[in-house]
Design an enzyme around this catalytic site. Structure first.
Site, short mmCIF file in Angstrom:
data_model
loop_
_atom_site.label_atom_id
_atom_site.label_comp_id
_atom_site.label_asym_id
_atom_site.label_seq_id
_atom_site.Cartn_x
_atom_site.Cartn_y
_atom_site.Cartn_z
CE LYS A 1 -3.25 3.10 0.62
NZ LYS A 1 -4.41 3.13 -0.13
CB CYS B 1 -4.11 8.92 -0.04
SG CYS B 1 -5.81 8.36 0.45
C1 UGA Z 1 -4.97 7.73 -4.04
C2 UGA Z 1 -4.56 6.61 -4.90
O1 UGA Z 1 -4.76 6.74 -6.30
C3 UGA Z 1 -5.60 5.21 -4.42
O2 UGA Z 1 -5.05 4.16 -5.16
C4 UGA Z 1 -5.54 4.94 -2.95
O3 UGA Z 1 -6.13 4.13 -2.56
C5 UGA Z 1 -5.64 6.44 -2.24
O4 UGA Z 1 -4.93 7.44 -2.72
C6 UGA Z 1 -5.44 6.02 -0.82
O5 UGA Z 1 -4.32 5.97 -0.43
O6 UGA Z 1 -6.56 6.00 -0.05
P1 UGA Z 1 -6.80 9.52 -4.13
O7 UGA Z 1 -5.92 10.25 -2.98
O8 UGA Z 1 -8.42 9.53 -3.97
O9 UGA Z 1 -6.24 8.36 -4.42
O10 UGA Z 1 -6.66 10.55 -5.51
P2 UGA Z 1 -5.72 10.24 -6.94
O11 UGA Z 1 -6.48 10.26 -7.70
O12 UGA Z 1 -4.84 9.25 -6.95
O13 UGA Z 1 -5.16 11.79 -7.16
C7 UGA Z 1 -4.30 12.11 -6.08
C8 UGA Z 1 -3.52 13.56 -6.41
O14 UGA Z 1 -2.85 13.39 -7.43
C9 UGA Z 1 -4.58 14.60 -6.82
O15 UGA Z 1 -4.58 15.90 -6.20
C10 UGA Z 1 -4.49 14.63 -8.34
O16 UGA Z 1 -4.87 15.98 -8.94
C11 UGA Z 1 -3.10 14.62 -8.44
N1 UGA Z 1 -2.72 13.92 -9.67
C12 UGA Z 1 -3.10 12.56 -10.08
C13 UGA Z 1 -1.85 14.78 -10.67
O17 UGA Z 1 -1.43 15.66 -10.27
N2 UGA Z 1 -1.47 14.12 -11.73
C14 UGA Z 1 -1.74 12.96 -12.19
O18 UGA Z 1 -1.41 12.68 -13.08
C15 UGA Z 1 -2.65 12.10 -11.30
#
Ligand code: UGA
Length: 428
Positions: free
Chosen positions: A202, A258
């Site tokens: 994780k 997260c």
């Molecule tokens: C993240 C992980 O993707 C999940 O697999 C995990 O279960 C979760 O954390 C957790 O540990 O509970 P989450 O925090 O909901 O999920 O959001 P993401 O969609 O992963 O985005 C995280 C951040 O990264 C956002 O601020 C998003 O804007 C940013 N991001 C994402 C980018 O800046 N660039 C990208 O290409 C992708």
């Protein structure tokens, strides 16, 4: 359908509620426990305290299978598997606060037919220390399984029902078998392993994804210096299937409950164990600086920010959620205000959260109201409704012409055609 065994879920936050609703969809009776009596009352009335697409409908659909209580004895009476989905927020030291996990563990009776299934993200070694605690308390027959959650906010239901994989870390006994059986209808690849390795999967997965984001953000910054376009670069990189196209969107940094917490947590875990995790230091620092780069972009166009009116479109840490934890908007609005700017903001759902967290920021009722009279507009969260904005109407309402696309979500040509000055992240 074969009989599904009843389960307990302790904690009714994002992870707990989605897990409960997801298993209810698979046919399980679920006893949901939370110490927050008001939250449990709301849930009993069918009110969902968080914004997550599809969750309210799923909870409503399975009202008959979902039982809500503040008394953990209700879960222990009906279920042998108790999923733990309580919060593990970061502390000042960067180590997660495990007090809620410990409270659940301490409330368990001696039992040879119950198991705790850990969904909360915890440091590697937590399972071992909980097992040691049980043994010291004469509760050594209580079983323990690590089953980390990988769902993404905003797509949580889908992630639960079609996971990329299910990770089950256990001691090879009935409890691990039962968890594998619970997830079997999803037909996902299974990683059955030891508890410490499951815990590390994780943390390592989140740290790797965060590294990917900081990496592409640095590439974007170099693109700005050299005239390349990071969108083209990411497209070219992502077609290499060893790299893949996902998590290569450059922007103003990652946030949420997260990534920031887990990257720091893994760094501290390594440090506490005597290893200096250099790469993660850089991942964290790049992310912090990335949020602030918008300020210098604005200064480049506007000169001093004193007295300037800046509109922020989007406040949540990403679209389709009202979650503001570690959102880039928090740092950005504070920096803008510190530099003397007036900040007006609009988010489709996070306004209630924002009102508590953003003192001094004026919250507008819609996007056009937010941009009214603004010297510059910053797209902070790429909600679909911002992609669909009428840029001529935006240009007509604004006092100035600068648009910073902090998520590279907009079509520069359409924005420029409306007479605005477009600047994205790493777009040459
Ligand atoms: C993240 C992980 O993707 C999940 O697999 C995990 O279960 C979760 O954390 C957790 O540990 O509970 P989450 O925090 O909901 O999920 O959001 P993401 O969609 O992963 O985005 C995280 C951040 O990264 C956002 O601020 C998003 O804007 C940013 N991001 C994402 C980018 O800046 N660039 C990208 O290409 C992708």
């Amino acid at each position: 359908m074969a009989t599904r065994e009843p389960i307990g879920v302790v904690g009714t936050g994002y992870v707990g509620l989605v897990t409960a609703a997801g298993f209810a969809e698979l046919g399980n009776e679920v006893w949901c426990i939370d110490i927050d009596a008001e939250k449990i009352e709301r849930l009993r009335r069918g009110e969902i305290p968080i914004y997550e697409p599809g969750l309210a409908d799923l909870v409503q659909k399975h009202r008959g299978r979902l039982h809500f209580s503040t008394d953990i004895a209700d879960a222990l009476e009906h279920a042998r598997l108790l999923f733990v989905a309580v919060g593990t927020p970061p502390t000042y030291s960067g180590d997660p606060d495990l007090s809620a996990v410990r409270a659940v563990v301490a409330s368990m009776p001696a039992s040879d037919h119950h198991a705790l299934i850990m969904k909360s993200t915890v440091p590697v070694g937590t399972g071992a220390s909980i097992k040691r605690f049980f043994a010291e308390q004469g509760k050594g027959d209580f079983r323990y399984v690590s089953c980390p959650e990988f769902l993404k906010e905003g797509a949580a239901i889908e992630d639960f029902l079609s996971p990329d994989r299910v990770v089950v870390g256990d001691d090879g006994d009935w409890a691990g078998d039962a968890v594998v059986e619970l997830y079997s209808p999803l037909e996902a690849p299974l990683v059955r392993t030891d508890i410490a390795s499951a815990e590390m999967v994780k943390l390592a997965a989140n740290a790797f994804l965060a590294t990917k984001i900081s990496f592409i953000n640095e590439i974007a910054n170099v693109c700005e210096e050299t005239g390349a376009d990071v969108i083209e670069v990411a497209r070219g990189m992502g077609l290499d299937d060893r790299i893949g196209p996902k998590f290569l969107q450059a922007g103003i940094g990652f946030g949420g409950s997260c990534f920031p917490k887990d990257v720091l947590g893994l760094k501290q875990l390594a440090g506490n164990s005597g290893y200096h995790f250099q790469l993660l230091n850089a991942v964290i620092e790049v992310n912090e600086l990335q949020k602030r780069r918008v300020i210098s972009k604005l200064q480049k166009h506007l000169g001093t920010l004193i007295g300037k009116r800046i509109a922020l479109l989007g406040l949540a840490f990403k679209p389709n959620t009202d979650d503001m934890r570690e959102a880039s908007s928090l740092v950005l609005s504070a920096r803008l205000q510190a530099d003397g700017a007036t900040v007006v903001a609009y988010d489709p759902v996070a306004d209630e959260e924002a009102a508590k967290l953003l003192p001094g920021v004026t919250l507008a009722s819609d996007a056009l109201a937010a941009v009214d009279g603004a010297d510059a507009v910053v797209l902070v969260t790429e909600w679909q409704e911002f992609r669909d904005l009428d840029w001529s109407a935006v240009a007509d309402g604004m006092g100035g012409t600068v648009l910073i696309d902090g998520r590279n979500a907009l079509d520069p040509a359409a924005v420029r055609a409306a007479g605005l000055t477009y600047e994205g992240i790493g777009r040459g």
